[in-house]
Design a protein around this motif. Structure first.
Motif, PDB file in Angstrom:
ATOM      1  N   MET A  41      25.034  28.700  30.938  1.00 15.24           N
ATOM      2  CA  MET A  41      24.180  27.973  32.209  1.00 15.24           C
ATOM      3  C   MET A  41      25.562  27.611  32.954  1.00 15.24           C
ATOM      4  SD  MET A  41      22.271  24.502  31.633  1.00 15.24           S
ATOM      5  CE  MET A  41      23.452  23.223  31.632  1.00 15.24           C
ATOM      6  N   THR A  42      25.319  28.019  34.237  1.00 18.72           N
ATOM      7  CA  THR A  42      26.409  27.583  35.311  1.00 18.72           C
ATOM      8  C   THR A  42      26.107  26.208  35.740  1.00 18.72           C
ATOM      9  OG1 THR A  42      26.213  29.995  36.034  1.00 18.72           O
ATOM     10  CG2 THR A  42      27.036  28.297  37.590  1.00 18.72           C
ATOM     11  N   ARG A  43      27.165  25.443  35.572  1.00 21.67           N
ATOM     12  CA  ARG A  43      27.095  24.142  36.144  1.00 21.67           C
ATOM     13  C   ARG A  43      27.748  23.509  37.450  1.00 21.67           C
ATOM     14  NH1 ARG A  43      30.296  19.469  32.779  1.00 21.67           N
ATOM     15  NH2 ARG A  43      29.826  17.744  34.005  1.00 21.67           N
ATOM     16  N   TYR A  44      28.765  24.488  37.778  1.00 19.82           N
ATOM     17  CA  TYR A  44      29.410  24.181  39.247  1.00 19.82           C
ATOM     18  C   TYR A  44      28.972  25.130  40.167  1.00 19.82           C
ATOM     19  CZ  TYR A  44      31.951  21.444  35.895  1.00 19.82           C
ATOM     20  OH  TYR A  44      32.392  20.476  34.911  1.00 19.82           O
ATOM     21  N   GLY A  45      29.368  24.813  41.459  1.00 18.45           N
ATOM     22  CA  GLY A  45      28.962  25.450  42.443  1.00 18.45           C
ATOM     23  C   GLY A  45      29.710  26.656  43.005  1.00 18.45           C
ATOM     24  N   THR A  46      30.561  26.561  44.252  1.00 22.60           N
ATOM     25  CA  THR A  46      31.341  27.564  44.739  1.00 22.60           C
ATOM     26  C   THR A  46      32.600  27.228  44.614  1.00 22.60           C
ATOM     27  OG1 THR A  46      29.224  28.050  46.118  1.00 22.60           O
ATOM     28  CG2 THR A  46      31.450  28.863  46.827  1.00 22.60           C
ATOM     29  N   ILE A  47      33.424  28.340  44.351  1.00 16.23           N
ATOM     30  CA  ILE A  47      34.617  28.334  44.426  1.00 16.23           C
ATOM     31  C   ILE A  47      35.521  29.416  45.073  1.00 16.23           C
ATOM     32  CG2 ILE A  47      35.053  29.756  42.269  1.00 16.23           C
ATOM     33  CD1 ILE A  47      37.731  28.285  41.418  1.00 16.23           C
ATOM     34  N   LEU A  48      36.282  29.128  45.879  1.00 15.99           N
ATOM     35  CA  LEU A  48      37.130  30.280  46.683  1.00 15.99           C
ATOM     36  C   LEU A  48      38.424  30.542  46.044  1.00 15.99           C
ATOM     37  CD1 LEU A  48      37.320  31.840  49.416  1.00 15.99           C
ATOM     38  CD2 LEU A  48      38.192  29.801  50.495  1.00 15.99           C
ATOM     39  N   VAL A  49      38.446  31.703  45.896  1.00 15.88           N
ATOM     40  CA  VAL A  49      39.882  32.156  45.314  1.00 15.88           C
ATOM     41  C   VAL A  49      40.711  32.905  46.203  1.00 15.88           C
ATOM     42  CG1 VAL A  49      41.001  33.351  43.220  1.00 15.88           C
ATOM     43  CG2 VAL A  49      38.732  32.045  42.924  1.00 15.88           C
ATOM     44  N   VAL A  50      42.123  32.531  46.611  1.00 16.46           N
ATOM     45  CA  VAL A  50      42.758  33.194  47.502  1.00 16.46           C
ATOM     46  C   VAL A  50      44.113  33.897  46.859  1.00 16.46           C
ATOM     47  CG1 VAL A  50      43.656  33.060  49.774  1.00 16.46           C
ATOM     48  CG2 VAL A  50      41.607  31.562  49.410  1.00 16.46           C
ATOM     49  N   ASP A  51      44.362  34.919  47.059  1.00 12.41           N
ATOM     50  CA  ASP A  51      45.363  35.559  46.393  1.00 12.41           C
ATOM     51  C   ASP A  51      45.646  36.897  46.857  1.00 12.41           C
ATOM     52  OD1 ASP A  51      47.242  36.908  44.307  1.00 12.41           O
ATOM     53  OD2 ASP A  51      47.177  34.998  43.418  1.00 12.41           O
ATOM     54  N   ASP A  52      46.610  37.532  47.145  1.00 14.67           N
ATOM     55  CA  ASP A  52      46.996  38.640  47.740  1.00 14.67           C
ATOM     56  C   ASP A  52      46.911  39.833  46.710  1.00 14.67           C
ATOM     57  OD1 ASP A  52      49.247  37.819  46.869  1.00 14.67           O
ATOM     58  OD2 ASP A  52      50.647  38.991  48.067  1.00 14.67           O
ATOM     59  N   ASN A  53      46.865  39.599  45.243  1.00 17.14           N
ATOM     60  CA  ASN A  53      46.929  40.612  44.406  1.00 17.14           C
ATOM     61  C   ASN A  53      45.531  40.799  44.002  1.00 17.14           C
ATOM     62  OD1 ASN A  53      46.975  42.003  42.089  1.00 17.14           O
ATOM     63  ND2 ASN A  53      48.872  41.090  41.430  1.00 17.14           N
ATOM     64  N   PRO A  54      44.735  42.145  44.254  1.00 17.15           N
ATOM     65  CA  PRO A  54      43.569  42.285  43.697  1.00 17.15           C
ATOM     66  C   PRO A  54      43.324  42.369  42.385  1.00 17.15           C
ATOM     67  CG  PRO A  54      44.501  44.081  45.249  1.00 17.15           C
ATOM     68  CD  PRO A  54      45.529  43.313  45.170  1.00 17.15           C
ATOM     69  N   ALA A  55      44.283  42.481  41.690  1.00 24.03           N
ATOM     70  CA  ALA A  55      44.011  42.395  40.200  1.00 24.03           C
ATOM     71  C   ALA A  55      43.813  41.023  39.696  1.00 24.03           C
ATOM     72  CB  ALA A  55      45.385  42.944  39.429  1.00 24.03           C
ATOM     73  N   ILE A  56      44.704  40.122  40.213  1.00 24.55           N
ATOM     74  CA  ILE A  56      44.254  38.774  40.127  1.00 24.55           C
ATOM     75  C   ILE A  56      42.910  38.245  40.298  1.00 24.55           C
ATOM     76  CG2 ILE A  56      45.106  36.521  40.561  1.00 24.55           C
ATOM     77  CD1 ILE A  56      47.079  37.681  38.908  1.00 24.55           C
ATOM     78  N   LEU A  57      42.636  38.706  41.625  1.00 22.17           N
ATOM     79  CA  LEU A  57      41.084  38.477  41.965  1.00 22.17           C
ATOM     80  C   LEU A  57      40.216  39.002  40.980  1.00 22.17           C
ATOM     81  CD1 LEU A  57      41.442  39.006  45.857  1.00 22.17           C
ATOM     82  CD2 LEU A  57      41.455  36.766  44.653  1.00 22.17           C
ATOM     83  N   THR A  58      40.384  40.038  40.590  1.00 22.61           N
ATOM     84  CA  THR A  58      39.266  40.626  39.637  1.00 22.61           C
ATOM     85  C   THR A  58      39.425  39.898  38.382  1.00 22.61           C
ATOM     86  OG1 THR A  58      39.634  42.854  40.537  1.00 22.61           O
ATOM     87  CG2 THR A  58      38.720  42.682  38.130  1.00 22.61           C
ATOM     88  N   ALA A  59      40.562  39.628  37.875  1.00 22.25           N
ATOM     89  CA  ALA A  59      40.703  38.975  36.709  1.00 22.25           C
ATOM     90  C   ALA A  59      40.110  37.495  36.861  1.00 22.25           C
ATOM     91  CB  ALA A  59      42.242  38.838  36.270  1.00 22.25           C
ATOM     92  N   LEU A  60      40.118  36.666  37.817  1.00 22.22           N
ATOM     93  CA  LEU A  60      39.613  35.568  38.021  1.00 22.22           C
ATOM     94  C   LEU A  60      38.073  35.473  38.079  1.00 22.22           C
ATOM     95  CD1 LEU A  60      42.484  33.837  40.113  1.00 22.22           C
ATOM     96  CD2 LEU A  60      41.758  33.171  38.095  1.00 22.22           C
ATOM     97  N   ARG A  61      37.824  36.492  38.809  1.00 25.19           N
ATOM     98  CA  ARG A  61      36.109  36.842  38.879  1.00 25.19           C
ATOM     99  C   ARG A  61      35.667  36.612  37.416  1.00 25.19           C
ATOM    100  NH1 ARG A  61      37.046  41.058  42.212  1.00 25.19           N
ATOM    101  NH2 ARG A  61      37.464  40.490  44.360  1.00 25.19           N
ATOM    102  N   TYR A  62      36.121  37.694  36.670  1.00 27.71           N
ATOM    103  CA  TYR A  62      35.691  37.699  35.231  1.00 27.71           C
ATOM    104  C   TYR A  62      35.997  36.100  34.452  1.00 27.71           C
ATOM    105  CZ  TYR A  62      34.980  42.567  35.320  1.00 27.71           C
ATOM    106  OH  TYR A  62      34.625  43.754  35.899  1.00 27.71           O
TER     107      TYR A  62
END
Length: 186
Positions: free
Chosen positions: A1-22
């Protein structure tokens, strides 16, 4: 169950962005990602962002954290109520202190522990919903002003627009918890 709204993740490394999405998928209803900080303010103007996870360095070979601090200030200027958690591979105590004193809600080092990252983000968001008493706000403002003035009561009183004696009297009423926070922040 999702409890929190929207997070904005800002990083120049695409691998970091993918890992954080998961990592963040089970906790946040919406995860926005940017690989370039230049779009942060535009993205935040177009979306209701509850929290920002911001990398500290974006230029190749630059590890000072100054870019992250610049964007932290820019976000706070346009969206002062949106908490920002800083993320960096080059964590050191002075940089963490500088980020926190600049208004960051917290600081996370790469590589991160998923559970610890989620706990920090949740804690920051949960804290946003708390009601703070006027007395607590005043105490925190006095503490920060004293920190800014390096303990100089005359200078702090002038900045606060009160007499030195009034400041002294208010300081006597500071709670032990706020004094502990002052001691914890060199």
């Amino acid at each position: 169950m999702t409890r929190y709204g929207t997070i904005l993740v800002v990083d120049d490394n695409p691998a970091i962005l993918t890992a954080l999405r998961y990592c963040l998928a089970g906790t946040f209803a919406q995860i926005l990602t940017l690989d370039n900080p230049d779009s942060i303010l535009k993205t935040m103007a177009q979306n209701a962002v509850d929290i920002v996870l911001l990398d500290m360095n974006f230029s190749l070979g630059v590890n000072s954290g100054q870019e992250g601090l610049f964007w932290l200030r820019a976000i706070h200027k346009q969206h002062p109520q949106t908490p920002v958690v800083l993320l960096t591979a080059y964590a050191d105590v002075p940089l963490a202190v500088k980020g926190l004193k600049s208004g960051a809600a917290d600081f996370v080092s790469k590589p991160w522990d998923n559970d610890e990252l989620l706990r920090k983000l949740k804690d920051v968001l949960d804290k946003q919903g708390e009601i703070v008493t006027l007395s607590e706000v005043e105490q925190e403002h006095i503490r920060r002003t004293l920190d800014r003035c390096h303990g100089n009561l005359s200078q702090a009183a002038e900045l606060l627009g009160i007499s030195r004696q009034t400041l002294y009297n208010k300081m006597k009423s500071l709670t032990p918890a706020s004094l502990a926070r002052k001691e914890d922040n060199p």
